[in-house]
Design an enzyme around this catalytic site. Structure first.
Site, short mmCIF file in Angstrom:
data_model
loop_
_atom_site.label_atom_id
_atom_site.label_comp_id
_atom_site.label_asym_id
_atom_site.label_seq_id
_atom_site.Cartn_x
_atom_site.Cartn_y
_atom_site.Cartn_z
N HIS A 42 0.96 -0.91 -0.14
CA HIS A 42 -0.08 0.26 0.03
C HIS A 42 0.74 1.70 0.14
O HIS A 42 2.08 1.08 0.26
CB HIS A 42 -0.77 -0.05 1.38
CG HIS A 42 -1.74 -1.04 1.78
ND1 HIS A 42 -3.29 -1.58 0.90
CD2 HIS A 42 -1.63 -2.36 2.09
CE1 HIS A 42 -4.15 -2.15 1.38
NE2 HIS A 42 -2.45 -2.85 2.29
N GLU A 124 2.43 -1.28 4.42
CA GLU A 124 1.54 0.79 3.79
C GLU A 124 3.43 1.31 3.75
O GLU A 124 4.44 0.95 5.21
CB GLU A 124 1.09 1.16 5.15
CG GLU A 124 -0.07 0.75 5.03
CD GLU A 124 -1.50 1.36 4.29
OE1 GLU A 124 -0.12 1.89 3.41
OE2 GLU A 124 -2.04 0.85 4.70
N HIS A 160 -2.24 -2.78 -3.48
CA HIS A 160 -3.59 -2.75 -2.92
C HIS A 160 -4.52 -1.97 -4.17
O HIS A 160 -5.60 -2.77 -4.33
CB HIS A 160 -3.54 -1.21 -2.12
CG HIS A 160 -4.67 -1.21 -1.74
ND1 HIS A 160 -5.21 -0.38 -0.61
CD2 HIS A 160 -5.89 -2.03 -1.18
CE1 HIS A 160 -6.36 -0.16 -0.07
NE2 HIS A 160 -6.79 -1.52 -0.59
N ASP A 170 -3.15 3.06 -4.72
CA ASP A 170 -1.29 2.72 -4.17
C ASP A 170 -1.47 1.42 -4.62
O ASP A 170 -2.14 0.10 -4.83
CB ASP A 170 -1.76 3.67 -2.87
CG ASP A 170 -2.73 2.35 -2.50
OD1 ASP A 170 -4.01 1.83 -2.39
OD2 ASP A 170 -2.48 1.33 -1.54
#
Length: 186
Positions: A42, A124, A160, A170
């Site tokens: 992400h 992330e 993602h 993303d």
């Protein structure tokens, strides 16, 4: 030639204790017998394009001050998390042990299977879709992928946007997949 960094150790709960542990309440048990087969990359920054400041950590901890920025108000009540966050400057934070389900993928499908949170790990990267990610982020991501693949039967690493097309973009076009894959294979 650079010395290879020490391998990361993943414990039985799926924690990497060399990373800062900041437990998120936004997690739960995976369905019984579920294997971790997917790693989802992400991109996130809060507000978009601004880095640091602890807003991502606050969002994942349900402590975000929604009055700090107009962008935050629509996030009120959102309950999300990821297993890991790799900051622009390199530090890695773990929010959810890999044995548990983090709430990172949302409505998602991969290879005909819905609910990707059930069988994936979410990582992330602090960033935005259209700004190159930092070298240190790729380095930490590759080390993390090696450690997780050694511990779990992960079959694929995807964006993602791959599991939620049309809903998510993303980590975006600025994520250099060729560079990432080259680093993984070297």
């Amino acid at each position: 030639r650079m010395k290879a960094p020490k391998a990361l150790s993943v414990d039985n709960l799926g924690r990497i204790m060399t990373f800062r542990q900041l437990p998120s309440p936004n997690q739960d048990a995976r369905p019984p017998g579920t294997q971790i087969l997917l790693l989802v990359i992400h991109g996130i920054s809060l507000p978009p394009g601004r880095f640091g400041g602890g807003n991502i950590e606050a969002l994942f901890g349900n402590t975000l001050d929604y009055s700090k920025h107009p962008y935050f108000e629509p996030l009120r009540g959102l309950r999300v998390s990821a297993h890991f966050l790799i900051a622009r400057s390199g530090p890695v934070v773990q929010f959810v042990p890999c044995a548990n389900r983090a709430w990172h993928a949302g409505k998602s499908t991969w290879r005909g299977r819905d609910q990707c949170n059930d069988f994936s790990i979410g990582v992330e990267l602090e960033g935005v879709d259209d700004m190159p990610y930092e070298s240190i982020q790729y380095e930490h991501l590759v080390r993390l992928v090696f450690a997780l693949k050694a511990r779990y039967p992960i079959q694929e690493v995807v964006a993602h946007s791959d599991i939620a097309p049309g809903r998510q973009t993303d980590p975006g076009p600025a994520f250099d997949w060729a560079r990432f894959n080259s680093m993984l294979n070297s």
